[in-house]
Design a protein around this motif. Structure first.
Motif, PDB file in Angstrom:
ATOM      1  N   MET A   1       0.852  -1.179   0.000  1.00  0.00           N
ATOM      2  CA  MET A   1       0.000   0.000   0.000  1.00  0.00           C
ATOM      3  C   MET A   1       0.895   1.238   0.000  1.00  0.00           C
ATOM      4  N   THR A   2       0.915   1.961  -1.135  1.00  0.00           N
ATOM      5  CA  THR A   2       1.834   3.089  -1.276  1.00  0.00           C
ATOM      6  C   THR A   2       1.187   4.431  -0.970  1.00  0.00           C
ATOM      7  N   ASP A   3      -0.141   4.495  -0.909  1.00  0.00           N
ATOM      8  CA  ASP A   3      -0.839   5.740  -0.619  1.00  0.00           C
ATOM      9  C   ASP A   3      -0.726   6.025   0.879  1.00  0.00           C
ATOM     10  N   THR A   4       0.120   7.006   1.241  1.00  0.00           N
ATOM     11  CA  THR A   4       0.391   7.252   2.659  1.00  0.00           C
ATOM     12  C   THR A   4      -0.859   7.641   3.453  1.00  0.00           C
ATOM     13  N   PRO A   5      -1.691   8.626   2.995  1.00  0.00           N
ATOM     14  CA  PRO A   5      -2.904   8.967   3.771  1.00  0.00           C
ATOM     15  C   PRO A   5      -3.823   7.765   3.981  1.00  0.00           C
ATOM     16  N   ALA A   6      -4.033   6.968   2.921  1.00  0.00           N
ATOM     17  CA  ALA A   6      -4.902   5.792   3.054  1.00  0.00           C
ATOM     18  C   ALA A   6      -4.290   4.783   4.007  1.00  0.00           C
ATOM     19  N   ARG A   7      -2.981   4.625   3.925  1.00  0.00           N
ATOM     20  CA  ARG A   7      -2.314   3.667   4.820  1.00  0.00           C
ATOM     21  C   ARG A   7      -2.414   4.113   6.272  1.00  0.00           C
ATOM     22  N   LEU A   8      -2.264   5.425   6.531  1.00  0.00           N
ATOM     23  CA  LEU A   8      -2.373   5.934   7.899  1.00  0.00           C
ATOM     24  C   LEU A   8      -3.778   5.711   8.451  1.00  0.00           C
ATOM     25  N   LEU A   9      -4.797   5.908   7.615  1.00  0.00           N
ATOM     26  CA  LEU A   9      -6.168   5.679   8.066  1.00  0.00           C
ATOM     27  C   LEU A   9      -6.387   4.202   8.394  1.00  0.00           C
ATOM     28  N   ASN A  10      -5.857   3.318   7.557  1.00  0.00           N
ATOM     29  CA  ASN A  10      -5.986   1.887   7.836  1.00  0.00           C
ATOM     30  C   ASN A  10      -5.220   1.491   9.092  1.00  0.00           C
ATOM     31  N   LEU A  11      -4.062   2.090   9.281  1.00  0.00           N
ATOM     32  CA  LEU A  11      -3.281   1.813  10.480  1.00  0.00           C
ATOM     33  C   LEU A  11      -4.026   2.290  11.726  1.00  0.00           C
ATOM     34  N   LEU A  12      -4.606   3.491  11.654  1.00  0.00           N
ATOM     35  CA  LEU A  12      -5.372   4.028  12.783  1.00  0.00           C
ATOM     36  C   LEU A  12      -6.579   3.150  13.078  1.00  0.00           C
ATOM     37  N   SER A  13      -7.235   2.651  12.035  1.00  0.00           N
ATOM     38  CA  SER A  13      -8.389   1.764  12.223  1.00  0.00           C
ATOM     39  C   SER A  13      -7.983   0.490  12.953  1.00  0.00           C
ATOM     40  N   LEU A  14      -6.850  -0.094  12.586  1.00  0.00           N
ATOM     41  CA  LEU A  14      -6.381  -1.299  13.255  1.00  0.00           C
ATOM     42  C   LEU A  14      -6.042  -1.025  14.722  1.00  0.00           C
ATOM     43  N   LEU A  15      -5.397   0.094  14.973  1.00  0.00           N
ATOM     44  CA  LEU A  15      -4.979   0.415  16.339  1.00  0.00           C
ATOM     45  C   LEU A  15      -6.162   0.723  17.251  1.00  0.00           C
ATOM     46  N   GLN A  16      -7.331   1.040  16.678  1.00  0.00           N
ATOM     47  CA  GLN A  16      -8.495   1.358  17.507  1.00  0.00           C
ATOM     48  C   GLN A  16      -9.168   0.107  18.057  1.00  0.00           C
ATOM     49  N   THR A  17      -8.766  -1.059  17.615  1.00  0.00           N
ATOM     50  CA  THR A  17      -9.280  -2.282  18.230  1.00  0.00           C
ATOM     51  C   THR A  17      -8.541  -2.517  19.543  1.00  0.00           C
ATOM     52  N   PRO A  18      -9.236  -3.045  20.564  1.00  0.00           N
ATOM     53  CA  PRO A  18      -8.627  -3.162  21.903  1.00  0.00           C
ATOM     54  C   PRO A  18      -7.625  -4.309  22.011  1.00  0.00           C
ATOM     55  N   ARG A  19      -6.471  -4.149  21.370  1.00  0.00           N
ATOM     56  CA  ARG A  19      -5.425  -5.159  21.465  1.00  0.00           C
ATOM     57  C   ARG A  19      -4.091  -4.497  21.140  1.00  0.00           C
ATOM     58  N   GLU A  20      -3.031  -5.237  21.366  1.00  0.00           N
ATOM     59  CA  GLU A  20      -1.694  -4.753  21.032  1.00  0.00           C
ATOM     60  C   GLU A  20      -1.247  -5.432  19.745  1.00  0.00           C
ATOM     61  N   TRP A  21      -0.744  -4.636  18.787  1.00  0.00           N
ATOM     62  CA  TRP A  21      -0.378  -5.143  17.472  1.00  0.00           C
ATOM     63  C   TRP A  21       1.147  -5.229  17.340  1.00  0.00           C
ATOM     64  N   PRO A  22       1.691  -6.423  17.113  1.00  0.00           N
ATOM     65  CA  PRO A  22       3.121  -6.514  16.790  1.00  0.00           C
ATOM     66  C   PRO A  22       3.407  -5.771  15.491  1.00  0.00           C
ATOM     67  N   GLY A  23       4.591  -5.118  15.437  1.00  0.00           N
ATOM     68  CA  GLY A  23       4.932  -4.378  14.228  1.00  0.00           C
ATOM     69  C   GLY A  23       4.956  -5.250  12.992  1.00  0.00           C
ATOM     70  N   MET A  69     -10.512  13.152  21.595  1.00  0.00           N
ATOM     71  CA  MET A  69     -11.135  11.991  20.972  1.00  0.00           C
ATOM     72  C   MET A  69     -10.697  11.888  19.518  1.00  0.00           C
ATOM     73  N   PRO A  70     -10.038  10.794  19.116  1.00  0.00           N
ATOM     74  CA  PRO A  70      -9.648  10.650  17.712  1.00  0.00           C
ATOM     75  C   PRO A  70     -10.861  10.294  16.863  1.00  0.00           C
ATOM     76  N   PRO A  71     -10.814  10.554  15.546  1.00  0.00           N
ATOM     77  CA  PRO A  71     -11.930  10.133  14.689  1.00  0.00           C
ATOM     78  C   PRO A  71     -12.041   8.622  14.671  1.00  0.00           C
ATOM     79  N   LEU A  72     -13.264   8.127  14.908  1.00  0.00           N
ATOM     80  CA  LEU A  72     -13.478   6.684  14.919  1.00  0.00           C
ATOM     81  C   LEU A  72     -13.648   6.173  13.489  1.00  0.00           C
ATOM     82  N   LEU A  73     -12.982   5.081  13.194  1.00  0.00           N
ATOM     83  CA  LEU A  73     -13.103   4.443  11.885  1.00  0.00           C
ATOM     84  C   LEU A  73     -13.870   3.146  12.090  1.00  0.00           C
TER      85      LEU A  73
END
Length: 332
Positions: A1-23, A69-73
């Motif tokens: 995924m080379t689109d940085t804004p889209a990738r950041l939104l997807n990353l933020l969406s993953l991080l909003q789930t209640p768990r810890e994500w290995p890099g 409050m961050p934007p919820l995805l």
């Protein structure tokens, strides 16, 4: 995924789930390198998102509570669930669901794709909620249109039915939506009458935003809750209510609207309520009966008389028709 804004939104969406994500797992999910993930995490932190990192073989990243409050995805199922819940609460003016909830519903429905909006409508139409109070309900679409007009400072037209049945068309500058716990009201400046008015939302139909913007006027009292209370009291004579209950004060308080006030304990299993209400006799009697315990009304006299008449009507309604034995009296 080379689109940085889209990738950041997807990353933020993953991080909003209640768990810890290995890099490494984040990198695999987003199809980038672990180094790119580290850079993206730094970008999110620069934007104000509090992302914590833990070291070690099982370490990773997680989003924690911050100052804002961050934007919820939301995925499709989450968006539908939230919209249905907000619609159900808003439509029946459940106590604790106030203007902020309606604003949230308006924002969510504005961006819902048509396929999800259809699913929300289907789900709501297929369910029958348990109503409270006098059973008056509101089309959530009416609330969201009004909330959007309040937020956007946009003049609003609607049809209105008064308490005596008289119908009229109104054009107003909407100021606030207010929930009293069993009804919604719109506080607005009526342009034709050149005066501030309160409107019961369950009597509003065909709300239509005109597109004309306005500068908010100053409310006469300066406080919308005070204005609404005084407006309701002008329409309804006050009732000085005194009632004793054969139940603990905590039990009774939990089953009465907050506007009734809190009863005072008179014993371990009894309490007394003294309050002044600007509500109808019918509403007060119904709310007292819904406490679901033995009680005695002492004042005002008209409430005592109404409860007596209501009791007789309910007794007659429960009586079996002539010739049919009462329940429990039928012979084997």
């Amino acid at each position: 995924m080379t689109d940085t804004p889209a990738r950041l939104l997807n990353l933020l969406s993953l991080l909003q789930t209640p768990r810890e994500w290995p890099g490494s797992e984040l990198a695999e999910r987003l199809r980038v390198s672990p180094r790119t993930i580290r850079r993206d995490i730094d970008r999110l932190r620069e934007l104000g998102y509090p992302v914590e990192a833990s070291r070690g073989s099982v370490g990773g990243y997680r989003l924690v509570a911050g100052a804002a409050m961050p934007p919820l995805l939301l995925d499709d199922e989450e968006a539908v669930a939230i919209a249905v819940g907000l619609r159900a609460g808003a439509g029946h003016a459940i106590e604790g669901v106030d203007e902020a909830s309606v604003r949230a519903l308006a924002k969510l429905e504005q961006v819902l794709p048509s396929r999800l909006r259809h699913r929300v409508s289907v789900l709501q139409n297929a369910t029958m909620p348990l109503t409270r109070g006098d059973g008056s309900t509101i089309d959530p679409q009416t609330l969201t249109v009004m909330a959007a007009a309040v937020t956007g400072r946009e003049r609003l037209r609607f049809a209105y039915r008064a308490g005596d049945g008289a119908e009229s068309r109104r054009q107003v500058e909407p100021y606030r939506l207010v929930s009293t716990g069993w009804r919604w009201y719109l506080v607005a400046y009526d342009l034709e009458r050149e005066a501030w008015r309160t409107f019961r939302v369950d009597r509003v139909s065909e709300p239509f935003p005109t597109g004309a913007r306005f500068t908010p006027r100053e409310l006469p009292t300066g406080d919308v809750a005070e204005f609404l209370t005084s407006s309701i009291q002008r329409r309804q004579p006050e009732l000085a209510v005194e009632v004793t209950f054969a139940a603990p004060a905590e039990f009774v308080a939990a089953r009465l609207p907050a506007t009734f006030g809190r009863p005072e304990p008179t014993g371990e299993h009894s309490c007394r309520l003294r309050t002044v209400l600007a509500d109808s006799l019918e509403w007060v009697a119904l709310r007292l009966a819904l406490v679901d315990c033995e009680f005695t009304a002492h004042a005002p006299p008209q409430l005592v008389a109404y409860l007596g008449d209501l009791g007789h009507r309910l007794t007659r309604a429960a009586a079996p028709p002539p010739g049919r034995p009462a329940r429990g009296d039928a012979k084997e």
